[in-house]
Design an enzyme around this catalytic site. Structure first.
Site, mmCIF file in Angstrom:
data_model
loop_
_atom_site.group_PDB
_atom_site.id
_atom_site.type_symbol
_atom_site.label_atom_id
_atom_site.label_comp_id
_atom_site.label_asym_id
_atom_site.label_seq_id
_atom_site.Cartn_x
_atom_site.Cartn_y
_atom_site.Cartn_z
ATOM 1 N N CYS A 88 -51.889 10.611 37.350
ATOM 2 C CA CYS A 88 -50.571 10.578 36.429
ATOM 3 C C CYS A 88 -49.997 9.238 36.622
ATOM 4 O O CYS A 88 -49.409 8.608 35.875
ATOM 5 C CB CYS A 88 -49.310 11.761 36.824
ATOM 6 S SG CYS A 88 -50.238 13.360 36.678
ATOM 7 N N GLU A 148 -43.559 3.478 41.290
ATOM 8 C CA GLU A 148 -44.970 3.702 40.838
ATOM 9 C C GLU A 148 -45.895 2.620 41.654
ATOM 10 O O GLU A 148 -46.900 2.052 41.022
ATOM 11 C CB GLU A 148 -45.142 3.420 39.399
ATOM 12 C CG GLU A 148 -44.015 4.132 38.460
ATOM 13 C CD GLU A 148 -44.552 5.464 38.374
ATOM 14 O OE1 GLU A 148 -45.868 5.791 38.430
ATOM 15 O OE2 GLU A 148 -43.835 6.329 37.801
HETATM 16 C C1 LIG Z 1 -34.956 3.770 40.063
HETATM 17 C C2 LIG Z 1 -36.186 4.519 40.627
HETATM 18 C C3 LIG Z 1 -36.830 5.633 40.098
HETATM 19 C C4 LIG Z 1 -38.027 6.256 40.666
HETATM 20 N N1 LIG Z 1 -38.393 7.455 40.152
HETATM 21 C C5 LIG Z 1 -39.365 8.192 40.551
HETATM 22 C C6 LIG Z 1 -39.814 9.341 39.938
HETATM 23 O O1 LIG Z 1 -39.433 9.947 38.765
HETATM 24 N N2 LIG Z 1 -40.717 10.246 40.886
HETATM 25 C C7 LIG Z 1 -41.114 9.805 41.996
HETATM 26 O O2 LIG Z 1 -41.854 10.766 42.464
HETATM 27 N N3 LIG Z 1 -40.795 8.949 42.632
HETATM 28 C C8 LIG Z 1 -39.724 7.817 41.984
HETATM 29 N N4 LIG Z 1 -39.535 6.688 42.489
HETATM 30 C C9 LIG Z 1 -39.777 6.477 43.893
HETATM 31 C C10 LIG Z 1 -40.786 5.353 44.152
HETATM 32 O O3 LIG Z 1 -42.082 5.571 43.483
HETATM 33 C C11 LIG Z 1 -40.769 4.784 45.607
HETATM 34 O O4 LIG Z 1 -39.456 4.256 45.705
HETATM 35 C C12 LIG Z 1 -41.867 3.869 45.964
HETATM 36 O O5 LIG Z 1 -42.910 4.577 45.968
HETATM 37 C C13 LIG Z 1 -41.678 3.318 47.138
HETATM 38 O O6 LIG Z 1 -41.386 4.300 48.158
HETATM 39 P P1 LIG Z 1 -40.161 4.206 49.054
HETATM 40 O O7 LIG Z 1 -39.054 3.823 48.493
HETATM 41 O O8 LIG Z 1 -40.083 5.270 50.053
HETATM 42 O O9 LIG Z 1 -40.754 2.663 49.928
HETATM 43 P P2 LIG Z 1 -41.505 2.692 51.320
HETATM 44 O O10 LIG Z 1 -42.805 3.334 51.158
HETATM 45 O O11 LIG Z 1 -40.799 2.827 52.409
HETATM 46 O O12 LIG Z 1 -41.774 1.149 51.410
HETATM 47 C C14 LIG Z 1 -41.177 0.143 51.818
HETATM 48 C C15 LIG Z 1 -41.540 -1.262 52.006
HETATM 49 O O13 LIG Z 1 -42.670 -1.090 52.619
HETATM 50 C C16 LIG Z 1 -44.134 -1.579 52.135
HETATM 51 N N5 LIG Z 1 -45.146 -0.806 52.315
HETATM 52 C C17 LIG Z 1 -45.060 0.470 52.556
HETATM 53 N N6 LIG Z 1 -46.410 0.667 52.917
HETATM 54 C C18 LIG Z 1 -46.997 -0.279 53.338
HETATM 55 C C19 LIG Z 1 -48.506 -0.711 53.787
HETATM 56 N N7 LIG Z 1 -49.214 0.266 54.203
HETATM 57 N N8 LIG Z 1 -48.714 -2.043 53.848
HETATM 58 C C20 LIG Z 1 -47.859 -2.847 53.412
HETATM 59 N N9 LIG Z 1 -46.600 -2.671 53.179
HETATM 60 C C21 LIG Z 1 -46.353 -1.339 53.031
HETATM 61 C C22 LIG Z 1 -43.564 -1.417 50.502
HETATM 62 O O14 LIG Z 1 -44.530 -2.387 49.687
HETATM 63 C C23 LIG Z 1 -42.080 -1.742 50.582
HETATM 64 O O15 LIG Z 1 -42.125 -3.007 50.512
HETATM 65 C C24 LIG Z 1 -38.360 5.804 41.924
HETATM 66 C C25 LIG Z 1 -38.107 4.884 42.680
HETATM 67 C C26 LIG Z 1 -36.594 4.125 41.906
HETATM 68 C C27 LIG Z 1 -36.204 2.845 42.806
#
Ligand SMILES: Cc1cc2nc3c(=O)[nH]c(=O)nc-3n(C[C@H](O)[C@H](O)[C@H](O)COP(=O)(O)OP(=O)(O)OC[C@H]3O[C@@H](n4cnc5c(N)ncnc54)[C@H](O)[C@@H]3O)c2cc1C
Length: 385
Positions: A239, A364
Protein backbone atom coordinates in the site's frame (compact mmCIF):
# COMPACT_ATOMS: atom_id res chain seq x y z
CA UNK A 1 5.41 26.27 -15.82
CA UNK A 2 6.15 25.79 -19.51
CA UNK A 3 6.46 22.25 -20.84
CA UNK A 4 10.16 22.68 -21.56
CA UNK A 5 10.89 18.98 -22.25
CA UNK A 6 7.71 18.57 -24.34
CA UNK A 7 6.47 15.85 -22.03
CA UNK A 8 2.89 16.67 -23.01
CA UNK A 9 3.60 14.96 -26.35
CA UNK A 10 3.75 11.70 -24.40
CA UNK A 11 0.36 12.16 -22.73
CA UNK A 12 -2.92 10.93 -24.16
CA UNK A 13 -5.86 13.26 -24.83
CA UNK A 14 -7.67 11.87 -21.79
CA UNK A 15 -4.66 12.41 -19.56
CA UNK A 16 -4.23 16.00 -20.75
CA UNK A 17 -7.93 16.67 -20.29
CA UNK A 18 -7.90 15.30 -16.75
CA UNK A 19 -4.75 17.23 -15.79
CA UNK A 20 -5.90 20.52 -17.28
CA UNK A 21 -9.37 20.34 -15.76
CA UNK A 22 -7.95 19.68 -12.27
CA UNK A 23 -5.42 22.47 -12.76
CA UNK A 24 -8.15 24.94 -13.72
CA UNK A 25 -10.33 23.98 -10.78
CA UNK A 26 -7.44 24.08 -8.30
CA UNK A 27 -6.31 27.59 -9.28
CA UNK A 28 -9.81 29.04 -9.59
CA UNK A 29 -11.62 27.46 -6.64
CA UNK A 30 -9.26 25.72 -4.23
CA UNK A 31 -6.06 27.75 -3.81
CA UNK A 32 -7.79 31.03 -2.82
CA UNK A 33 -9.11 29.47 0.39
CA UNK A 34 -5.91 27.58 1.29
CA UNK A 35 -4.15 30.29 3.36
CA UNK A 36 -7.14 30.65 5.73
CA UNK A 37 -7.76 26.90 5.86
CA UNK A 38 -4.09 26.40 6.74
CA UNK A 39 -4.04 29.14 9.38
CA UNK A 40 -7.24 27.86 10.99
CA UNK A 41 -6.35 24.19 10.44
CA UNK A 42 -9.64 23.34 8.74
CA UNK A 43 -10.07 20.49 6.27
CA UNK A 44 -12.16 21.79 3.32
CA UNK A 45 -14.74 19.00 3.19
CA UNK A 46 -16.63 20.88 0.47
CA UNK A 47 -14.02 19.78 -2.09
CA UNK A 48 -14.84 16.08 -1.61
CA UNK A 49 -17.89 15.95 -3.96
CA UNK A 50 -15.80 17.64 -6.65
CA UNK A 51 -12.93 15.18 -6.18
CA UNK A 52 -15.48 12.42 -6.59
CA UNK A 53 -17.25 13.84 -9.65
CA UNK A 54 -13.86 14.44 -11.31
CA UNK A 55 -13.24 10.72 -10.89
CA UNK A 56 -10.20 11.21 -8.65
CA UNK A 57 -11.52 9.08 -5.78
CA UNK A 58 -11.14 5.54 -7.10
CA UNK A 59 -9.41 6.74 -10.27
CA UNK A 60 -7.71 3.36 -10.84
CA UNK A 61 -10.49 1.10 -9.51
CA UNK A 62 -12.58 -0.97 -11.91
CA UNK A 63 -15.89 0.63 -12.88
CA UNK A 64 -17.92 -2.09 -11.15
CA UNK A 65 -16.81 -0.61 -7.80
CA UNK A 66 -17.49 2.98 -8.84
CA UNK A 67 -13.97 3.60 -10.12
CA UNK A 68 -12.72 5.20 -13.35
CA UNK A 69 -10.38 2.40 -14.46
CA UNK A 70 -7.72 4.92 -15.41
CA UNK A 71 -4.01 4.17 -15.29
CA UNK A 72 -0.98 5.17 -13.27
CA UNK A 73 0.06 8.25 -15.23
CA UNK A 74 -3.46 9.69 -14.93
CA UNK A 75 -3.34 9.13 -11.17
CA UNK A 76 0.10 10.74 -11.00
CA UNK A 77 -1.05 13.79 -12.94
CA UNK A 78 -4.02 14.19 -10.60
CA UNK A 79 -1.67 14.09 -7.59
CA UNK A 80 0.65 16.61 -9.22
CA UNK A 81 -2.11 19.13 -9.86
CA UNK A 82 -3.78 18.69 -6.46
CA UNK A 83 -0.54 19.31 -4.58
CA UNK A 84 -0.23 22.65 -6.33
CA UNK A 85 -3.11 23.59 -4.02
CA UNK A 86 -1.82 22.00 -0.82
CA UNK A 87 -0.03 18.79 0.14
CA UNK A 88 -2.92 18.02 2.49
CA UNK A 89 -5.38 17.77 -0.41
CA UNK A 90 -3.11 15.34 -2.26
CA UNK A 91 -2.47 13.47 1.00
CA UNK A 92 -6.21 13.01 1.48
CA UNK A 93 -6.48 11.58 -2.05
CA UNK A 94 -3.42 9.32 -1.51
CA UNK A 95 -4.88 7.96 1.73
CA UNK A 96 -8.33 7.34 0.27
CA UNK A 97 -7.03 5.79 -2.98
CA UNK A 98 -3.67 4.15 -2.35
CA UNK A 99 -3.73 3.38 1.34
CA UNK A 100 -7.36 2.37 1.82
CA UNK A 101 -9.25 1.54 -1.39
CA UNK A 102 -6.21 -0.28 -2.74
CA UNK A 103 -5.91 -2.79 0.18
CA UNK A 104 -9.68 -3.29 0.36
CA UNK A 105 -9.70 -4.04 -3.39
CA UNK A 106 -6.56 -6.16 -3.33
CA UNK A 107 -6.88 -7.98 -0.02
CA UNK A 108 -10.60 -7.84 0.89
CA UNK A 109 -13.48 -10.26 0.27
CA UNK A 110 -16.01 -9.51 -2.45
CA UNK A 111 -18.57 -8.68 0.26
CA UNK A 112 -16.34 -6.06 1.88
CA UNK A 113 -15.40 -4.55 -1.50
CA UNK A 114 -19.09 -4.09 -2.34
CA UNK A 115 -19.79 -2.69 1.10
CA UNK A 116 -17.16 0.04 1.12
CA UNK A 117 -15.60 0.81 -2.28
CA UNK A 118 -18.59 2.44 -4.05
CA UNK A 119 -19.19 4.69 -1.03
CA UNK A 120 -15.51 5.56 -0.87
CA UNK A 121 -15.42 6.60 -4.53
CA UNK A 122 -18.37 8.91 -3.85
CA UNK A 123 -16.57 10.43 -0.89
CA UNK A 124 -19.38 9.26 1.40
CA UNK A 125 -16.99 7.13 3.40
CA UNK A 126 -13.64 8.67 4.39
CA UNK A 127 -10.78 6.46 5.47
CA UNK A 128 -7.41 6.31 7.22
CA UNK A 129 -4.42 3.98 7.18
CA UNK A 130 -3.18 3.02 10.64
CA UNK A 131 0.33 1.60 10.55
CA UNK A 132 2.67 3.97 12.44
CA UNK A 133 3.04 3.73 16.21
CA UNK A 134 5.05 5.59 18.82
CA UNK A 135 7.64 2.79 18.66
CA UNK A 136 8.95 4.08 15.31
CA UNK A 137 7.43 4.53 11.89
CA UNK A 138 10.62 3.53 10.10
CA UNK A 139 10.39 0.05 11.59
CA UNK A 140 6.74 -0.95 11.07
CA UNK A 141 7.44 -4.66 11.65
CA UNK A 142 7.90 -3.73 15.31
CA UNK A 143 4.33 -2.55 15.74
CA UNK A 144 2.72 -3.37 19.10
CA UNK A 145 -1.00 -3.29 18.27
CA UNK A 146 -2.48 -6.77 18.65
CA UNK A 147 -5.43 -8.61 17.12
CA UNK A 148 -6.57 -11.67 19.07
CA UNK A 149 -8.97 -14.17 17.52
CA UNK A 150 -12.27 -14.34 19.43
CA UNK A 151 -15.63 -15.89 18.60
CA UNK A 152 -17.03 -14.27 15.42
CA UNK A 153 -14.15 -11.82 15.00
CA UNK A 154 -11.06 -10.24 16.48
CA UNK A 155 -10.22 -8.12 19.49
CA UNK A 156 -7.86 -5.21 18.73
CA UNK A 157 -5.76 -3.38 21.30
CA UNK A 158 -3.12 -0.71 20.77
CA UNK A 159 -2.32 2.87 19.80
CA UNK A 160 -1.45 4.43 16.45
CA UNK A 161 0.18 7.83 16.02
CA UNK A 162 0.41 10.34 13.18
CA UNK A 163 -2.52 8.91 11.28
CA UNK A 164 -3.75 11.20 8.48
CA UNK A 165 -7.50 11.90 8.25
CA UNK A 166 -8.25 9.61 11.24
CA UNK A 167 -10.13 12.27 13.26
CA UNK A 168 -12.69 12.78 10.46
CA UNK A 169 -12.67 9.29 8.87
CA UNK A 170 -15.55 6.82 8.89
CA UNK A 171 -13.35 3.74 8.62
CA UNK A 172 -9.68 2.84 8.92
CA UNK A 173 -7.31 0.08 7.94
CA UNK A 174 -5.54 -1.07 11.10
CA UNK A 175 -2.38 -3.14 10.90
CA UNK A 176 -1.96 -5.41 13.92
CA UNK A 177 0.10 -8.35 15.16
CA UNK A 178 -1.74 -11.69 15.20
CA UNK A 179 -0.48 -15.15 16.15
CA UNK A 180 0.33 -15.51 12.44
CA UNK A 181 2.07 -12.19 11.80
CA UNK A 182 0.86 -8.72 10.82
CA UNK A 183 -2.61 -8.54 9.27
CA UNK A 184 -4.99 -5.80 8.11
CA UNK A 185 -8.45 -5.08 9.56
CA UNK A 186 -11.16 -2.54 8.78
CA UNK A 187 -12.33 -0.64 11.83
CA UNK A 188 -15.44 1.56 11.77
CA UNK A 189 -15.53 4.79 13.77
CA UNK A 190 -18.56 3.71 15.79
CA UNK A 191 -16.99 0.43 16.98
CA UNK A 192 -16.87 0.41 20.77
CA UNK A 193 -13.42 1.17 22.17
CA UNK A 194 -12.27 3.12 19.09
CA UNK A 195 -11.11 6.71 19.46
CA UNK A 196 -9.32 9.12 17.09
CA UNK A 197 -8.15 12.55 18.20
CA UNK A 198 -6.49 15.35 16.22
CA UNK A 199 -2.85 16.02 17.15
CA UNK A 200 -2.76 19.74 18.00
CA UNK A 201 -0.02 22.34 17.43
CA UNK A 202 1.12 20.85 14.09
CA UNK A 203 2.95 23.35 11.90
CA UNK A 204 2.75 21.19 8.77
CA UNK A 205 -0.17 19.69 6.83
CA UNK A 206 -2.42 21.83 9.00
CA UNK A 207 -5.34 21.40 6.60
CA UNK A 208 -5.32 17.63 6.96
CA UNK A 209 -6.55 16.19 10.22
CA UNK A 210 -3.71 14.04 11.52
CA UNK A 211 -4.49 12.09 14.63
CA UNK A 212 -3.78 9.59 17.32
CA UNK A 213 -5.87 6.41 17.28
CA UNK A 214 -6.64 4.37 20.37
CA UNK A 215 -8.01 0.84 20.21
CA UNK A 216 -9.25 -0.46 23.52
CA UNK A 217 -10.69 -3.97 23.22
CA UNK A 218 -12.27 -3.12 19.87
CA UNK A 219 -14.32 -6.02 18.50
CA UNK A 220 -13.85 -6.33 14.72
CA UNK A 221 -16.15 -8.86 13.01
CA UNK A 222 -14.64 -11.54 10.77
CA UNK A 223 -16.18 -9.80 7.76
CA UNK A 224 -13.81 -6.84 8.37
CA UNK A 225 -10.64 -8.92 8.32
CA UNK A 226 -8.65 -8.56 5.06
CA UNK A 227 -7.76 -12.19 4.26
CA UNK A 228 -5.31 -11.30 1.50
CA UNK A 229 -3.01 -9.67 4.05
CA UNK A 230 -1.66 -13.10 4.94
CA UNK A 231 1.51 -11.80 3.30
CA UNK A 232 2.14 -9.91 6.56
CA UNK A 233 4.06 -6.63 6.54
CA UNK A 234 4.62 -6.87 2.79
CA UNK A 235 0.89 -6.32 2.29
CA UNK A 236 1.15 -3.05 4.26
CA UNK A 237 4.28 -2.12 2.30
CA UNK A 238 2.48 -2.74 -0.99
CA UNK A 239 0.00 0.00 0.00
CA UNK A 240 2.86 2.36 0.89
CA UNK A 241 4.39 1.64 -2.50
CA UNK A 242 1.20 2.83 -4.22
CA UNK A 243 1.08 5.95 -2.06
CA UNK A 244 4.76 6.79 -2.52
CA UNK A 245 4.22 6.71 -6.27
CA UNK A 246 1.57 9.46 -5.96
CA UNK A 247 3.73 11.42 -3.51
CA UNK A 248 6.56 11.64 -6.06
CA UNK A 249 4.15 13.28 -8.50
CA UNK A 250 2.53 15.44 -5.84
CA UNK A 251 5.78 16.84 -4.46
CA UNK A 252 6.84 18.14 -7.87
CA UNK A 253 3.43 19.82 -8.13
CA UNK A 254 4.10 21.76 -4.92
CA UNK A 255 7.59 22.64 -6.17
CA UNK A 256 6.17 23.89 -9.48
CA UNK A 257 3.69 26.15 -7.72
CA UNK A 258 6.53 27.61 -5.60
CA UNK A 259 8.70 28.11 -8.68
CA UNK A 260 5.99 29.75 -10.80
CA UNK A 261 5.08 32.17 -8.04
CA UNK A 262 8.71 33.03 -7.35
CA UNK A 263 9.64 33.58 -11.00
CA UNK A 264 6.66 35.92 -11.47
CA UNK A 265 7.50 37.74 -8.24
CA UNK A 266 11.15 38.26 -9.16
CA UNK A 267 10.28 39.57 -12.62
CA UNK A 268 8.14 42.23 -10.92
CA UNK A 269 10.43 43.03 -8.04
CA UNK A 270 12.76 46.00 -8.39
CA UNK A 271 15.96 46.04 -6.34
CA UNK A 272 18.93 48.38 -6.73
CA UNK A 273 17.01 50.13 -9.50
CA UNK A 274 16.52 47.06 -11.70
CA UNK A 275 14.58 43.82 -11.96
CA UNK A 276 15.54 41.27 -9.28
CA UNK A 277 15.33 38.67 -12.07
CA UNK A 278 18.31 40.33 -13.77
CA UNK A 279 20.84 39.44 -11.04
CA UNK A 280 23.23 36.62 -11.81
CA UNK A 281 22.92 34.84 -8.48
CA UNK A 282 19.13 34.90 -8.70
CA UNK A 283 19.21 33.51 -12.24
CA UNK A 284 21.45 30.69 -11.01
CA UNK A 285 18.84 29.80 -8.38
CA UNK A 286 16.07 29.89 -10.97
CA UNK A 287 18.03 27.81 -13.48
CA UNK A 288 18.82 25.16 -10.84
CA UNK A 289 15.21 24.90 -9.70
CA UNK A 290 13.83 24.79 -13.25
CA UNK A 291 16.29 22.02 -14.13
CA UNK A 292 15.38 19.93 -11.07
CA UNK A 293 11.64 20.29 -11.71
CA UNK A 294 12.05 19.22 -15.35
CA UNK A 295 14.22 16.24 -14.40
CA UNK A 296 11.73 15.15 -11.73
CA UNK A 297 8.75 15.44 -14.07
CA UNK A 298 10.54 13.34 -16.69
CA UNK A 299 11.52 10.74 -14.09
CA UNK A 300 7.94 10.52 -12.81
CA UNK A 301 6.48 10.11 -16.27
CA UNK A 302 8.92 7.37 -17.20
CA UNK A 303 8.21 5.63 -13.88
CA UNK A 304 4.47 5.92 -14.50
CA UNK A 305 4.68 4.40 -17.96
CA UNK A 306 6.79 1.53 -16.61
CA UNK A 307 4.30 1.01 -13.77
CA UNK A 308 1.48 0.77 -16.28
CA UNK A 309 3.40 -2.07 -17.93
CA UNK A 310 4.11 -3.78 -14.58
CA UNK A 311 7.80 -2.95 -14.92
CA UNK A 312 8.28 -0.58 -12.01
CA UNK A 313 9.89 -2.26 -8.98
CA UNK A 314 9.46 -0.75 -5.47
CA UNK A 315 13.08 0.48 -5.49
CA UNK A 316 12.27 2.74 -8.45
CA UNK A 317 9.36 4.22 -6.51
CA UNK A 318 11.63 4.72 -3.49
CA UNK A 319 14.09 6.56 -5.70
CA UNK A 320 11.30 8.71 -7.15
CA UNK A 321 9.86 9.56 -3.70
CA UNK A 322 13.33 10.39 -2.38
CA UNK A 323 14.23 12.50 -5.41
CA UNK A 324 10.95 14.41 -5.66
CA UNK A 325 10.65 15.17 -1.94
CA UNK A 326 14.27 16.25 -1.53
CA UNK A 327 14.05 18.55 -4.54
CA UNK A 328 10.62 19.94 -3.69
CA UNK A 329 11.61 20.75 -0.12
CA UNK A 330 14.85 22.34 -1.31
CA UNK A 331 13.04 24.37 -3.99
CA UNK A 332 10.38 25.55 -1.53
CA UNK A 333 13.10 26.73 0.89
CA UNK A 334 14.98 28.54 -1.90
CA UNK A 335 11.76 30.18 -3.11
CA UNK A 336 10.95 31.22 0.45
CA UNK A 337 14.33 32.96 0.58
CA UNK A 338 13.93 34.62 -2.82
CA UNK A 339 10.63 36.15 -1.73
CA UNK A 340 12.40 37.83 1.18
CA UNK A 341 10.11 38.81 4.04
CA UNK A 342 7.05 38.18 1.87
CA UNK A 343 8.20 34.57 1.78
CA UNK A 344 7.02 34.04 5.33
CA UNK A 345 3.48 35.23 4.61
CA UNK A 346 0.70 32.76 3.81
CA UNK A 347 -0.49 35.31 1.25
CA UNK A 348 2.39 34.24 -1.00
CA UNK A 349 1.72 30.47 -0.53
CA UNK A 350 5.35 29.37 -0.58
CA UNK A 351 5.84 29.00 3.16
CA UNK A 352 2.71 26.83 3.36
CA UNK A 353 4.18 24.48 0.74
CA UNK A 354 7.52 24.55 2.52
CA UNK A 355 6.02 23.60 5.88
CA UNK A 356 3.88 20.89 4.29
CA UNK A 357 6.83 19.42 2.44
CA UNK A 358 8.60 18.82 5.75
CA UNK A 359 5.93 16.16 6.43
CA UNK A 360 5.93 14.83 2.89
CA UNK A 361 9.71 14.37 3.18
CA UNK A 362 9.21 12.36 6.40
CA UNK A 363 6.08 10.31 5.89
CA UNK A 364 5.74 7.16 3.80
CA UNK A 365 9.40 6.37 4.40
CA UNK A 366 11.87 9.07 5.38
CA UNK A 367 14.62 10.26 3.08
CA UNK A 368 17.11 8.05 4.98
CA UNK A 369 14.92 4.97 4.61
CA UNK A 370 14.60 5.44 0.84
CA UNK A 371 18.35 5.95 0.56
CA UNK A 372 18.78 2.63 2.37
CA UNK A 373 16.35 0.89 0.01
CA UNK A 374 18.29 2.17 -3.01
CA UNK A 375 21.58 1.36 -1.24
CA UNK A 376 20.46 -2.21 -0.67
CA UNK A 377 19.53 -2.50 -4.35
CA UNK A 378 22.97 -1.29 -5.40
CA UNK A 379 25.10 -3.24 -2.93
CA UNK A 380 23.03 -6.22 -1.82
CA UNK A 381 23.66 -5.15 1.78
CA UNK A 382 20.68 -4.33 4.00
CA UNK A 383 21.86 -1.41 6.16
CA UNK A 384 18.64 -0.68 8.09
CA UNK A 385 19.93 -2.19 11.32
C1 LIG B 1 1.81 14.69 8.79
C2 LIG B 1 2.05 13.21 8.89
C3 LIG B 1 1.07 12.33 8.46
C4 LIG B 1 1.26 10.94 8.58
N1 LIG B 1 0.27 10.08 8.17
C5 LIG B 1 0.41 8.75 8.42
C6 LIG B 1 -0.68 7.85 8.12
O1 LIG B 1 -1.73 8.26 7.58
N2 LIG B 1 -0.55 6.54 8.46
C7 LIG B 1 0.59 6.05 9.05
O2 LIG B 1 0.62 4.86 9.34
N3 LIG B 1 1.64 6.88 9.33
C8 LIG B 1 1.57 8.21 9.03
N4 LIG B 1 2.61 9.07 9.34
C9 LIG B 1 3.80 8.56 10.02
C10 LIG B 1 5.04 8.51 9.14
O3 LIG B 1 4.95 7.54 8.14
C11 LIG B 1 6.25 8.33 10.06
O4 LIG B 1 6.37 9.53 10.81
C12 LIG B 1 7.53 8.03 9.32
O5 LIG B 1 7.51 6.73 8.79
C13 LIG B 1 8.76 8.15 10.23
O6 LIG B 1 8.57 7.47 11.42
P1 LIG B 1 8.87 8.21 12.82
O7 LIG B 1 8.16 9.51 12.84
O8 LIG B 1 8.55 7.25 13.92
O9 LIG B 1 10.41 8.53 12.78
P2 LIG B 1 11.60 7.51 13.15
O10 LIG B 1 11.33 6.18 12.52
O11 LIG B 1 11.81 7.58 14.62
O12 LIG B 1 12.84 8.19 12.40
C14 LIG B 1 13.51 9.33 12.97
C15 LIG B 1 14.77 9.61 12.17
O13 LIG B 1 15.63 8.46 12.16
C16 LIG B 1 15.94 8.09 10.84
N5 LIG B 1 16.08 6.63 10.78
C17 LIG B 1 15.18 5.70 11.20
N6 LIG B 1 15.66 4.46 11.00
C18 LIG B 1 16.89 4.61 10.42
C19 LIG B 1 17.90 3.69 9.98
N7 LIG B 1 17.72 2.37 10.05
N8 LIG B 1 19.02 4.20 9.46
C20 LIG B 1 19.20 5.54 9.34
N9 LIG B 1 18.30 6.45 9.74
C21 LIG B 1 17.15 5.99 10.28
C22 LIG B 1 14.80 8.59 9.99
O14 LIG B 1 15.19 8.75 8.66
C23 LIG B 1 14.49 9.90 10.68
O15 LIG B 1 15.36 10.89 10.23
C24 LIG B 1 2.47 10.45 9.16
C25 LIG B 1 3.46 11.36 9.57
C26 LIG B 1 3.27 12.71 9.44
C27 LIG B 1 4.34 13.67 9.88
Amino acid sequence: MEDFLKLDDQLSKDELKLRDSINKWVYADVIPSMPDAFEQSVFPKEIIPRLSSAGILGIKLPKEYGGRAMKDVAYGLACQELEKADSAIRSFVSIQNSLCMFPIFKYGTEEIKQKFLPKMTKGECLSFFGLTEESGGSDPSNLQTTAKKVSGGWELNGNKKWIGISPIADIGIIWAQTDHGIRGFIVEKNFEGFEAKDIPQRMSLRIAKVGEVKLNKVFVPDSHFLPGTEKGISAALSCLNEARYGIAWGAVGAATDCFDRTLAYLKDRELFGKSAASFQLIQKELADMFTEINKTQAFNLQMGRLKEKGECPPVMISMAKMNACKNALDISRRCRDLLGANGISLEYHVIRHMLNLESVYTYEGTDNIHHLIVGQYLTGHKAFC
